[in-house]
Write a protein that holds these residues in place. Structure first.
Motif, PDB file in Angstrom:
ATOM      1  N   CYS A  15      -2.808   0.645   1.904  1.00 16.17           N
ATOM      2  CA  CYS A  15      -2.450  -0.343   1.622  1.00 16.17           C
ATOM      3  C   CYS A  15      -2.762  -1.171   1.866  1.00 16.17           C
ATOM      4  O   CYS A  15      -2.187  -2.100   3.059  1.00 16.17           O
ATOM      5  CB  CYS A  15      -0.809   0.613   2.054  1.00 16.17           C
ATOM      6  SG  CYS A  15       0.180  -0.928   1.022  1.00 16.17           S
ATOM      7  N   PHE A  17      -0.418  -4.741   1.210  1.00 19.01           N
ATOM      8  CA  PHE A  17       1.057  -5.008   1.482  1.00 19.01           C
ATOM      9  C   PHE A  17       1.328  -6.489   1.768  1.00 19.01           C
ATOM     10  O   PHE A  17       0.608  -7.006   2.782  1.00 19.01           O
ATOM     11  CB  PHE A  17       1.465  -4.077   2.816  1.00 19.01           C
ATOM     12  CG  PHE A  17       3.050  -4.805   3.037  1.00 19.01           C
ATOM     13  CD1 PHE A  17       3.431  -2.692   1.960  1.00 19.01           C
ATOM     14  CD2 PHE A  17       3.411  -5.239   3.660  1.00 19.01           C
ATOM     15  CE1 PHE A  17       5.190  -3.095   1.981  1.00 19.01           C
ATOM     16  CE2 PHE A  17       4.976  -4.601   3.156  1.00 19.01           C
ATOM     17  CZ  PHE A  17       5.621  -3.712   2.752  1.00 19.01           C
ATOM     18  N   GLU A  21       6.195  -7.054  -0.029  1.00 16.00           N
ATOM     19  CA  GLU A  21       6.029  -6.192  -1.081  1.00 16.00           C
ATOM     20  C   GLU A  21       4.451  -5.019  -1.510  1.00 16.00           C
ATOM     21  O   GLU A  21       3.522  -5.835  -0.683  1.00 16.00           O
ATOM     22  CB  GLU A  21       4.763  -7.404  -2.597  1.00 16.00           C
ATOM     23  CG  GLU A  21       7.610  -7.116  -3.094  1.00 16.00           C
ATOM     24  CD  GLU A  21       7.897  -6.899  -3.389  1.00 16.00           C
ATOM     25  OE1 GLU A  21       7.574  -5.833  -4.341  1.00 16.00           O
ATOM     26  OE2 GLU A  21       9.291  -6.981  -2.861  1.00 16.00           O
ATOM     27  N   ILE A  22       4.077  -3.765  -2.123  1.00 13.27           N
ATOM     28  CA  ILE A  22       3.059  -3.495  -2.081  1.00 13.27           C
ATOM     29  C   ILE A  22       1.810  -4.099  -2.970  1.00 13.27           C
ATOM     30  O   ILE A  22       2.706  -4.205  -4.347  1.00 13.27           O
ATOM     31  CB  ILE A  22       3.323  -2.281  -2.531  1.00 13.27           C
ATOM     32  CG1 ILE A  22       3.788  -1.557  -1.486  1.00 13.27           C
ATOM     33  CG2 ILE A  22       1.357  -1.540  -2.758  1.00 13.27           C
ATOM     34  CD1 ILE A  22       3.981  -0.039  -1.867  1.00 13.27           C
ATOM     35  N   MET A 130      11.711   3.959  -1.374  1.00 12.99           N
ATOM     36  CA  MET A 130      11.647   2.227  -1.220  1.00 12.99           C
ATOM     37  C   MET A 130      11.060   1.755  -2.100  1.00 12.99           C
ATOM     38  O   MET A 130      10.900   1.026  -2.371  1.00 12.99           O
ATOM     39  CB  MET A 130      10.937   2.129   0.497  1.00 12.99           C
ATOM     40  CG  MET A 130      11.921   2.468   1.717  1.00 12.99           C
ATOM     41  SD  MET A 130      10.374   2.207   2.658  1.00 12.99           S
ATOM     42  CE  MET A 130      11.754   2.674   4.363  1.00 12.99           C
ATOM     43  N   TYR A 131      10.283   2.412  -2.742  1.00 19.46           N
ATOM     44  CA  TYR A 131       9.781   0.985  -3.595  1.00 19.46           C
ATOM     45  C   TYR A 131       9.225   2.413  -5.204  1.00 19.46           C
ATOM     46  O   TYR A 131       8.188   3.202  -5.513  1.00 19.46           O
ATOM     47  CB  TYR A 131       7.913   1.524  -3.537  1.00 19.46           C
ATOM     48  CG  TYR A 131       8.081   0.456  -2.159  1.00 19.46           C
ATOM     49  CD1 TYR A 131       8.140  -0.796  -2.930  1.00 19.46           C
ATOM     50  CD2 TYR A 131       7.990   0.800  -1.394  1.00 19.46           C
ATOM     51  CE1 TYR A 131       7.802  -1.845  -0.992  1.00 19.46           C
ATOM     52  CE2 TYR A 131       7.758   0.068  -0.249  1.00 19.46           C
ATOM     53  CZ  TYR A 131       7.798  -1.340   0.530  1.00 19.46           C
ATOM     54  OH  TYR A 131       8.297  -1.922   1.111  1.00 19.46           O
ATOM     55  N   SER A 133       9.007   2.080  -7.986  1.00 18.77           N
ATOM     56  CA  SER A 133       8.426   1.245  -8.877  1.00 18.77           C
ATOM     57  C   SER A 133       6.897   2.223  -8.602  1.00 18.77           C
ATOM     58  O   SER A 133       6.087   1.820  -9.856  1.00 18.77           O
ATOM     59  CB  SER A 133       7.957   0.458  -9.729  1.00 18.77           C
ATOM     60  OG  SER A 133       7.281  -0.783  -8.473  1.00 18.77           O
ATOM     61  N   ILE A 134       6.799   2.940  -8.102  1.00 11.52           N
ATOM     62  CA  ILE A 134       5.070   3.060  -7.657  1.00 11.52           C
ATOM     63  C   ILE A 134       5.657   4.049  -7.638  1.00 11.52           C
ATOM     64  O   ILE A 134       4.086   5.580  -6.943  1.00 11.52           O
ATOM     65  CB  ILE A 134       4.071   2.654  -6.361  1.00 11.52           C
ATOM     66  CG1 ILE A 134       4.959   2.278  -5.428  1.00 11.52           C
ATOM     67  CG2 ILE A 134       4.387   1.052  -7.156  1.00 11.52           C
ATOM     68  CD1 ILE A 134       3.893   2.113  -4.252  1.00 11.52           C
ATOM     69  N   SER A 135       6.256   5.153  -8.199  1.00  7.91           N
ATOM     70  CA  SER A 135       6.530   6.740  -7.467  1.00  7.91           C
ATOM     71  C   SER A 135       4.941   7.940  -8.553  1.00  7.91           C
ATOM     72  O   SER A 135       4.539   8.872  -8.392  1.00  7.91           O
ATOM     73  CB  SER A 135       7.906   7.246  -8.911  1.00  7.91           C
ATOM     74  OG  SER A 135       7.466   6.988  -9.880  1.00  7.91           O
ATOM     75  N   SER A 147       1.217   7.181   1.385  1.00  7.30           N
ATOM     76  CA  SER A 147       2.476   6.977   1.954  1.00  7.30           C
ATOM     77  C   SER A 147       2.705   6.461   2.743  1.00  7.30           C
ATOM     78  O   SER A 147       3.552   6.162   3.574  1.00  7.30           O
ATOM     79  CB  SER A 147       3.244   8.236   1.255  1.00  7.30           C
ATOM     80  OG  SER A 147       3.053   8.381  -0.250  1.00  7.30           O
ATOM     81  N   ILE A 150       1.618   3.341   3.370  1.00  8.36           N
ATOM     82  CA  ILE A 150       2.559   2.338   2.607  1.00  8.36           C
ATOM     83  C   ILE A 150       3.396   2.286   4.268  1.00  8.36           C
ATOM     84  O   ILE A 150       4.541   0.867   4.093  1.00  8.36           O
ATOM     85  CB  ILE A 150       3.292   2.953   1.611  1.00  8.36           C
ATOM     86  CG1 ILE A 150       2.602   2.892   0.100  1.00  8.36           C
ATOM     87  CG2 ILE A 150       4.654   2.323   1.608  1.00  8.36           C
ATOM     88  CD1 ILE A 150       2.836   3.692  -1.158  1.00  8.36           C
ATOM     89  N   ARG A 154       4.603  -0.909   6.009  1.00  2.65           N
ATOM     90  CA  ARG A 154       6.089  -2.224   6.170  1.00  2.65           C
ATOM     91  C   ARG A 154       6.324  -1.897   7.290  1.00  2.65           C
ATOM     92  O   ARG A 154       7.050  -2.731   7.798  1.00  2.65           O
ATOM     93  CB  ARG A 154       6.626  -0.564   5.364  1.00  2.65           C
ATOM     94  CG  ARG A 154       8.716  -1.421   5.559  1.00  2.65           C
ATOM     95  CD  ARG A 154       8.732  -1.344   4.470  1.00  2.65           C
ATOM     96  NE  ARG A 154      10.414  -1.191   4.123  1.00  2.65           N
ATOM     97  CZ  ARG A 154      11.453  -1.084   2.963  1.00  2.65           C
ATOM     98  NH1 ARG A 154      10.946  -1.588   1.690  1.00  2.65           N
ATOM     99  NH2 ARG A 154      12.069  -1.717   3.719  1.00  2.65           N
TER     100      ARG A 154
END
Length: 167
Positions: A15, A17, A21-22, A130-131, A133-135, A147, A150, A154
């Motif tokens: 990841c 980061f 943000e990713i 948490m995110y 938008s990247i599901s 995951s 990520i 984080r």
């Protein structure tokens, strides 16, 4: 701060980061090894993935955060040797690029996200929460490794000033 969160292993995840943000999340680059369809880390590709994302950044602005795992009961000698090779390759790549590396035990980051004693797939659910938008990048069960990467990144982002994640 630019953080590279890593779930090590042949089927691990990386990841990238930055500032909460990713920027990107990918499967651990790997390639065939020998005749028996086994896999090994693709060290040159990992090097390329790191190097291309840190161009223009000061080394002081970068942290490589690697999950520090050890042998588990029931794991075979060969699988642990392969895992150790991957772990060592990532350490070597980080050193070759002059990047600071931090280690975090699974229990530490999982406790932070309240994932102790939960199913392996729980980290995927937590990362999607948490995110969202990247599901789509975490839609398969095998994406649990991304995951984890990520959440490792984080964790370091949230705790780097309060805890020493090397312990």
């Amino acid at each position: 701060m630019f953080i590279i969160g890593i779930d090590p292993g042949i089927t691990g995840g990386l990841c990238f980061f930055e500032n909460g943000e990713i920027r990107d999340v990918i499967d651990m680059p790997n390639m065939p090894e020998g005749k028996k369809n086994k896999r090994q880390i693709n060290g040159p590709q990992v090097y390329y993935e790191f190097k291309n994302r840190i161009i223009g950044l000061s080394k002081k602005e970068i942290a490589v955060v690697l999950e520090q795992v050890s042998a588990m009961p029931g794991q075979g000698v060969t699988s642990m040797f392969n895992f150790g090779q991957t772990f060592g390759a990532i350490k070597g790549i980080s050193a070759a690029l002059g990047l600071p590396i931090f280690f975090v035990r699974p229990t530490k980051w999982k406790k932070h996200f309240e994932l102790i004693n939960s199913s392996k797939d729980s980290s995927r659910t937590k990362a999607i929460e948490m995110y969202p938008s990247i599901s789509d990048q975490l839609s398969k069960k095998k994406d649990v490794n991304k995951s984890d990467a990520i959440l490792i990144a984080r964790f370091h982002s949230e705790t780097r000033f309060t805890n020493d994640s090397n312990k």
